[in-house]
Design a protein around this motif. Structure first.
Motif, PDB file in Angstrom:
ATOM      1  N   UNK A  32       0.821  -1.217   0.000  1.00 36.54           N
ATOM      2  CA  UNK A  32       0.000   0.000   0.000  1.00 36.54           C
ATOM      3  C   UNK A  32       0.859   1.272   0.000  1.00 36.54           C
ATOM      4  N   UNK A  33       1.895   1.304   0.788  1.00 37.24           N
ATOM      5  CA  UNK A  33       2.739   2.496   0.898  1.00 37.24           C
ATOM      6  C   UNK A  33       4.153   2.214   0.388  1.00 37.24           C
ATOM      7  N   UNK A  34       4.271   1.330  -0.581  1.00 37.61           N
ATOM      8  CA  UNK A  34       5.592   0.881  -1.051  1.00 37.61           C
ATOM      9  C   UNK A  34       6.482   2.047  -1.487  1.00 37.61           C
ATOM     10  N   UNK A  35       5.949   2.941  -2.322  1.00 42.08           N
ATOM     11  CA  UNK A  35       6.779   4.064  -2.805  1.00 42.08           C
ATOM     12  C   UNK A  35       7.213   4.952  -1.645  1.00 42.08           C
ATOM     13  N   UNK A  36       6.263   5.276  -0.772  1.00 44.57           N
ATOM     14  CA  UNK A  36       6.581   6.153   0.361  1.00 44.57           C
ATOM     15  C   UNK A  36       7.622   5.504   1.271  1.00 44.57           C
ATOM     16  N   UNK A  37       7.459   4.204   1.535  1.00 42.31           N
ATOM     17  CA  UNK A  37       8.422   3.503   2.393  1.00 42.31           C
ATOM     18  C   UNK A  37       9.797   3.428   1.731  1.00 42.31           C
ATOM     19  N   UNK A  38       9.816   3.218   0.431  1.00 42.56           N
ATOM     20  CA  UNK A  38      11.070   3.089  -0.294  1.00 42.56           C
ATOM     21  C   UNK A  38      11.813   4.425  -0.357  1.00 42.56           C
ATOM     22  N   UNK A  39      11.070   5.501  -0.638  1.00 43.95           N
ATOM     23  CA  UNK A  39      11.701   6.812  -0.805  1.00 43.95           C
ATOM     24  C   UNK A  39      11.908   7.548   0.512  1.00 43.95           C
ATOM     25  N   UNK A  40      11.163   7.166   1.532  1.00 42.60           N
ATOM     26  CA  UNK A  40      11.310   7.812   2.843  1.00 42.60           C
ATOM     27  C   UNK A  40      11.114   9.312   2.754  1.00 42.60           C
ATOM     28  N   UNK A  41      12.048  10.103   3.306  1.00 45.04           N
ATOM     29  CA  UNK A  41      11.890  11.559   3.320  1.00 45.04           C
ATOM     30  C   UNK A  41      11.957  12.189   1.925  1.00 45.04           C
ATOM     31  N   UNK A  42      12.435  11.423   0.940  1.00 46.36           N
ATOM     32  CA  UNK A  42      12.506  11.970  -0.421  1.00 46.36           C
ATOM     33  C   UNK A  42      11.181  11.833  -1.156  1.00 46.36           C
ATOM     34  N   UNK A  43      10.173  11.217  -0.527  1.00 47.68           N
ATOM     35  CA  UNK A  43       8.871  11.035  -1.170  1.00 47.68           C
ATOM     36  C   UNK A  43       8.256  12.404  -1.455  1.00 47.68           C
ATOM     37  N   UNK A  44       7.904  12.692  -2.721  1.00 46.82           N
ATOM     38  CA  UNK A  44       7.384  14.032  -3.050  1.00 46.82           C
ATOM     39  C   UNK A  44       6.006  14.268  -2.441  1.00 46.82           C
ATOM     40  N   UNK A  45       5.812  15.462  -1.916  1.00 43.82           N
ATOM     41  CA  UNK A  45       4.505  15.797  -1.347  1.00 43.82           C
ATOM     42  C   UNK A  45       3.647  16.549  -2.356  1.00 43.82           C
ATOM     43  N   UNK A  46       4.275  17.031  -3.438  1.00 45.73           N
ATOM     44  CA  UNK A  46       3.496  17.690  -4.493  1.00 45.73           C
ATOM     45  C   UNK A  46       4.082  17.298  -5.848  1.00 45.73           C
ATOM     46  N   UNK A  47       3.303  17.516  -6.904  1.00 46.20           N
ATOM     47  CA  UNK A  47       3.730  17.123  -8.251  1.00 46.20           C
ATOM     48  C   UNK A  47       4.915  17.979  -8.704  1.00 46.20           C
ATOM     49  N   UNK A  48       5.781  17.386  -9.503  1.00 49.29           N
ATOM     50  CA  UNK A  48       6.962  18.100  -9.994  1.00 49.29           C
ATOM     51  C   UNK A  48       6.606  19.128 -11.063  1.00 49.29           C
ATOM     52  N   UNK A  49       5.606  18.818 -11.907  1.00 47.44           N
ATOM     53  CA  UNK A  49       5.190  19.793 -12.921  1.00 47.44           C
ATOM     54  C   UNK A  49       3.687  19.661 -13.162  1.00 47.44           C
ATOM     55  N   UNK A  50       3.107  20.675 -13.779  1.00 42.68           N
ATOM     56  CA  UNK A  50       1.652  20.707 -13.973  1.00 42.68           C
ATOM     57  C   UNK A  50       1.159  19.670 -14.980  1.00 42.68           C
ATOM     58  N   UNK A  51       1.997  19.309 -15.942  1.00 46.79           N
ATOM     59  CA  UNK A  51       1.571  18.380 -16.981  1.00 46.79           C
ATOM     60  C   UNK A  51       1.164  17.025 -16.389  1.00 46.79           C
ATOM     61  N   UNK A  52       1.909  16.565 -15.406  1.00 46.02           N
ATOM     62  CA  UNK A  52       1.622  15.262 -14.804  1.00 46.02           C
ATOM     63  C   UNK A  52       1.118  15.403 -13.372  1.00 46.02           C
TER      64      UNK A  52
END
Length: 102
Positions: A32-52
């Protein structure tokens, strides 16, 4: 018996048995939280650009987070108690000085 026999159908017994079985089937998704657990503090809290851009994600709390919160709360309470004891000791000393001065 449960299904029939001399006493007839025992609905309460049947439902109790099913309810007990359901208690044994608690499920937690491992990924369920695989990406968040893997990236830890580097997990983005907002989108990098408006397109995606994606919908903002709510903060996902892990067991470690809640343990940290509990520890922080405990520390905070201990600190408050320590400060309160200091204040009380100060008041006691003040009271002693007043009595000695009389």
């Amino acid at each position: 018996g449960m299904m029939g026999g001399p006493g007839g159908f025992n609905a309460e017994g049947a439902f109790k048995m099913e309810r007990d079985k359901l208690d044994m089937v608690k499920h937690k998704w491992l990924l369920a939280d695989a990406e968040k657990n893997l990236l830890g503090p580097r997990y983005p809290t907002k989108a990098m650009n408006d397109e995606f851009a994606a919908m903002p994600t709510k903060e996902i709390k892990t067991e470690k987070d809640s343990e940290k919160e509990k520890a922080a709360t405990k520390k905070s309470i201990e600190k408050e108690l320590k400060e309160e004891k200091k204040a009380q000791a100060k008041q006691m000393k003040k009271g002693m000085k007043v009595k000695k001065a009389r």
